[in-house]
Write a protein that holds these residues in place. Structure first.
Motif, PDB file in Angstrom:
ATOM      1  N   MET A  11      38.000  38.979  53.980  1.00  0.00           N
ATOM      2  CA  MET A  11      38.563  38.701  52.651  1.00  0.00           C
ATOM      3  C   MET A  11      38.937  37.219  52.545  1.00  0.00           C
ATOM      4  O   MET A  11      40.067  36.880  52.214  1.00  0.00           O
ATOM      5  CB  MET A  11      39.807  39.570  52.424  1.00  0.00           C
ATOM      6  CG  MET A  11      39.532  41.056  52.490  1.00  0.00           C
ATOM      7  SD  MET A  11      38.729  41.657  51.011  1.00  0.00           S
ATOM      8  CE  MET A  11      40.147  41.988  50.015  1.00  0.00           C
ATOM      9  N   LEU A  13      39.354  33.480  51.142  1.00  0.00           N
ATOM     10  CA  LEU A  13      39.646  33.027  49.767  1.00  0.00           C
ATOM     11  C   LEU A  13      39.371  31.542  49.555  1.00  0.00           C
ATOM     12  O   LEU A  13      39.484  31.059  48.429  1.00  0.00           O
ATOM     13  CB  LEU A  13      41.133  33.301  49.448  1.00  0.00           C
ATOM     14  CG  LEU A  13      41.521  34.773  49.345  1.00  0.00           C
ATOM     15  CD1 LEU A  13      43.025  34.935  49.214  1.00  0.00           C
ATOM     16  CD2 LEU A  13      40.821  35.428  48.159  1.00  0.00           C
ATOM     17  N   THR A  19      36.663  35.942  46.154  1.00  0.00           N
ATOM     18  CA  THR A  19      36.914  36.600  47.444  1.00  0.00           C
ATOM     19  C   THR A  19      35.587  36.769  48.171  1.00  0.00           C
ATOM     20  O   THR A  19      34.604  37.219  47.580  1.00  0.00           O
ATOM     21  CB  THR A  19      37.543  37.987  47.205  1.00  0.00           C
ATOM     22  OG1 THR A  19      38.692  37.808  46.395  1.00  0.00           O
ATOM     23  CG2 THR A  19      37.920  38.653  48.511  1.00  0.00           C
ATOM     24  N   TYR A  64      35.465  44.066  46.209  1.00  0.00           N
ATOM     25  CA  TYR A  64      36.510  43.039  46.127  1.00  0.00           C
ATOM     26  C   TYR A  64      35.970  41.692  45.617  1.00  0.00           C
ATOM     27  O   TYR A  64      36.724  40.774  45.359  1.00  0.00           O
ATOM     28  CB  TYR A  64      37.141  42.805  47.521  1.00  0.00           C
ATOM     29  CG  TYR A  64      37.730  44.061  48.104  1.00  0.00           C
ATOM     30  CD1 TYR A  64      38.983  44.530  47.678  1.00  0.00           C
ATOM     31  CD2 TYR A  64      37.025  44.805  49.050  1.00  0.00           C
ATOM     32  CE1 TYR A  64      39.512  45.706  48.194  1.00  0.00           C
ATOM     33  CE2 TYR A  64      37.550  45.975  49.568  1.00  0.00           C
ATOM     34  CZ  TYR A  64      38.794  46.424  49.138  1.00  0.00           C
ATOM     35  OH  TYR A  64      39.322  47.578  49.639  1.00  0.00           O
ATOM     36  N   TYR A  65      34.646  41.557  45.528  1.00  0.00           N
ATOM     37  CA  TYR A  65      34.076  40.240  45.211  1.00  0.00           C
ATOM     38  C   TYR A  65      34.296  39.821  43.754  1.00  0.00           C
ATOM     39  O   TYR A  65      34.329  38.631  43.462  1.00  0.00           O
ATOM     40  CB  TYR A  65      32.565  40.218  45.502  1.00  0.00           C
ATOM     41  CG  TYR A  65      32.204  40.362  46.967  1.00  0.00           C
ATOM     42  CD1 TYR A  65      33.154  40.169  47.964  1.00  0.00           C
ATOM     43  CD2 TYR A  65      30.905  40.687  47.354  1.00  0.00           C
ATOM     44  CE1 TYR A  65      32.826  40.319  49.301  1.00  0.00           C
ATOM     45  CE2 TYR A  65      30.566  40.821  48.689  1.00  0.00           C
ATOM     46  CZ  TYR A  65      31.528  40.647  49.657  1.00  0.00           C
ATOM     47  OH  TYR A  65      31.184  40.780  50.975  1.00  0.00           O
ATOM     48  N   GLY A  69      32.918  36.158  43.653  1.00  0.00           N
ATOM     49  CA  GLY A  69      32.907  36.225  45.112  1.00  0.00           C
ATOM     50  C   GLY A  69      31.566  36.637  45.691  1.00  0.00           C
ATOM     51  O   GLY A  69      30.597  36.869  44.968  1.00  0.00           O
TER      52      GLY A  69
END
Ligand code: SF4
Length: 500
Positions: A11, A13, A19, A64-65, A69
């Motif tokens: 994860m 940043l 992400t 989560y991207y 991301g």
């Protein structure tokens, strides 16, 4: 196929937009004094991983991207494992992932044309700003190679954005002069740079050196003050922005100069102008313009005479003119890294160039130079947008021409890569037969506007080789050479046999 990784961060940043999952690849040709991953420098070591496994891991974290991301390859130096990196990027791109590479630009350049078109964000580490400091910091002499990497990003097919990063070490680059040098190193790729960062040096890795029993070359140097690093980073960004502004002003000046050159060459004789206007009205390009607009269009375009050898446009010219060859021949080429000229096309009466550049607003990547005395019509972008943009016939013709050129370039690449000298020479002669061949009682006559050197540049051969091959074809009775400028094709079938 396998790669070697040092570790994975799921994860992340800061290494690319949004992400990201970061794969730290094993191996690096540099030995930066401040490297906090000295255990990642050895190429063999770490964990084995396949490109397919990379995609599997990325899939797990995809939720989560978000919009921006994706997946980052860092290191070590990811370019060192070129084949693995290429394959991983290909698979990721196929699945629509956003990709990023964090690199110091030092790797096998042979992989770059296949890797860089697959990269959305390139994080470029700017280690130092001159050769001596680069060598001192990295223990290598790679500064020139690094500059070549930067200068050729576009040529390698890179279309994404660049984030520039510099680790600021107190007593080394924590000053304004260094920040001006930083901005200046990025100038050749300024059109790609989206972010310029100065990361404060820290000593978190020192303990690792102790554990590994390795000497630490920055022993005693204190961590960089974060506020001061931020201040200098802001200054570097300001200098860079001013440079951009200056470049824009210079480009505007160049554009003005470009129009001036066209105006200087402009057809002045009234009779000549009237005759050209009359036949321009018959061109398919103008036949699509509404009758009441034709005079306005003819009033805005520029009709110019160019002498053989004059440049019509150059690499980097902004896309604000397209060119129509009214009479004569123009060659389109670029200079290779080795300094050779690679000719792509020879344009002649009725051909046009630059339509796609106007449509997608992409600067000229090649050079256009008159091969013979030429009459060229320049159509300004404003005129194109006003009178041509809405015509499906014109747009189709621009796209068809672009497709034909892509196809021709593909053929050229294939010919250069897979043919021997006889095949290349025969292929070139057949191309010329199509373009300029005239049937006569003696055979097909080719009146050349190119010398032997240019013929070689068109076919990917040295001048001596093409001269020798033409001599051989003459001895075999396939062709006849009349001086340097005329070739008569005597046996077309024999030439075709080389390329079929
Ligand atoms: S380029 Fe990165 S991985 Fe390689 S030595 Fe320098 S800091 Fe370490």
């Amino acid at each position: 196929m396998k790669g070697y990784i040092h570790s994975i961060e799921t994860m992340g940043l800061v290494d690319g937009p949004g992400t990201r999952t970061i794969f730290y690849l094993q191996g690096c040709p540099l030995q930066c004094a401040y490297c906090h991953n000295p255990d990642a420098i050895r190429l063999r070591g770490g964990e084995e991983i396949t490109p397919e496994r990379v995609v599997e891991i990325a899939k797990r974290y995809r939720p989560y991207y978000g919009q921006e991301g994706g997946v980052t390859f860092s290191g070590g130096e990811p370019l060192l494992q070129g084949e693995f990196l290429q394959k991983s990027l290909e698979l990721l791109k196929k699945e629509g992932y956003n990709t990023c590479i964090d690199t110091s630009g030092i790797g096998n350049p042979a992989h770059l044309p296949s890797i860089l078109p697959l990269v959305d964000t390139l994080i470029i580490d700017v280690k130092a700003f001159d050769r001596a400091s680069f060598s001192e910091l990295t223990m290598t002499d790679g500064f020139q190679g690094y500059l070549t990497f930067l200068a050729n990003l576009d040529r390698y097919g890179f279309q994404g954005q660049v984030w520039a990063r510099h680790v600021m070490v107190p007593g080394y680059t924590d000053n304004e002069q260094s920040m001006r040098d930083y901005a200046s190193i990025l100038r050749p790729i300024s059109h790609r740079v989206d972010r310029i960062e100065a990361l404060p040096y820290h000593t978190a890795g020192v303990e690792k050196y102790r554990r590994l029993g390795m000497p630490y070359r920055l022993e005693g140097v204190l961590p960089m003050d974060k506020d001061r690093a931020k201040e200098l980073e802001t200054y570097a960004n300001k200098v860079f922005a001013e440079g951009l502004q200056k470049k824009r002003r210079e480009t505007e000046l160049t554009n003005q100069e470009k129009f001036k050159i066209l105006r200087d060459h402009e057809v002045v004789s009234k009779e000549e102008q009237t005759a050209m206007f009359a036949s321009l009205r018959k061109l398919p390009l103008l036949s699509e313009v509404a009758e009441e607009d034709v005079d306005a269009v003819l009033g805005e375009i520029i009709l110019s005479n160019f002498k053989a050898g004059d440049y019509v446009f150059r690499t980097g010219d902004s896309p604000d003119l397209m060119y129509l060859i009214y009479e004569g021949q123009m060659k389109i080429f670029y200079n290779t890294i080795d300094g050779d000229e690679q000719i792509f096309y020879i344009y002649r009466d009725g051909d046009f160039v630059g339509g796609l550049n106007l449509l997608v607003q992409s600067p000229y990547r090649y050079v256009g130079q008159a091969l013979t005395d030429c009459k060229i019509v320049a159509i300004p972008k404003a005129t194109f947008d006003r009178y041509f943009y809405d015509s499906s016939v014109i747009l189709r013709s621009v796209l068809t021409k672009s497709f034909e050129r892509i196809r021709w370039t593909e053929e050229l690449i294939q010919r250069l890569a897979t043919s021997n000298a006889s095949m290349k020479t025969a292929g070139l002669l057949l191309k010329l037969v199509k373009r300029i061949g005239v049937e006569t009682d003696e055979g097909i006559r080719l009146e050349l506007s190119m010398n032997r050197e240019e013929l070689g540049n068109y076919s990917g051969l040295r001048r001596e080789t093409i001269t020798r091959k033409l001599g051989q074809f003459k001895d075999l009775g396939y062709i006849e050479l009349l001086g340097n400028k005329v070739i008569v094709i005597k046996d077309l079938d024999a030439l075709e046999a080389y390329v079929l």
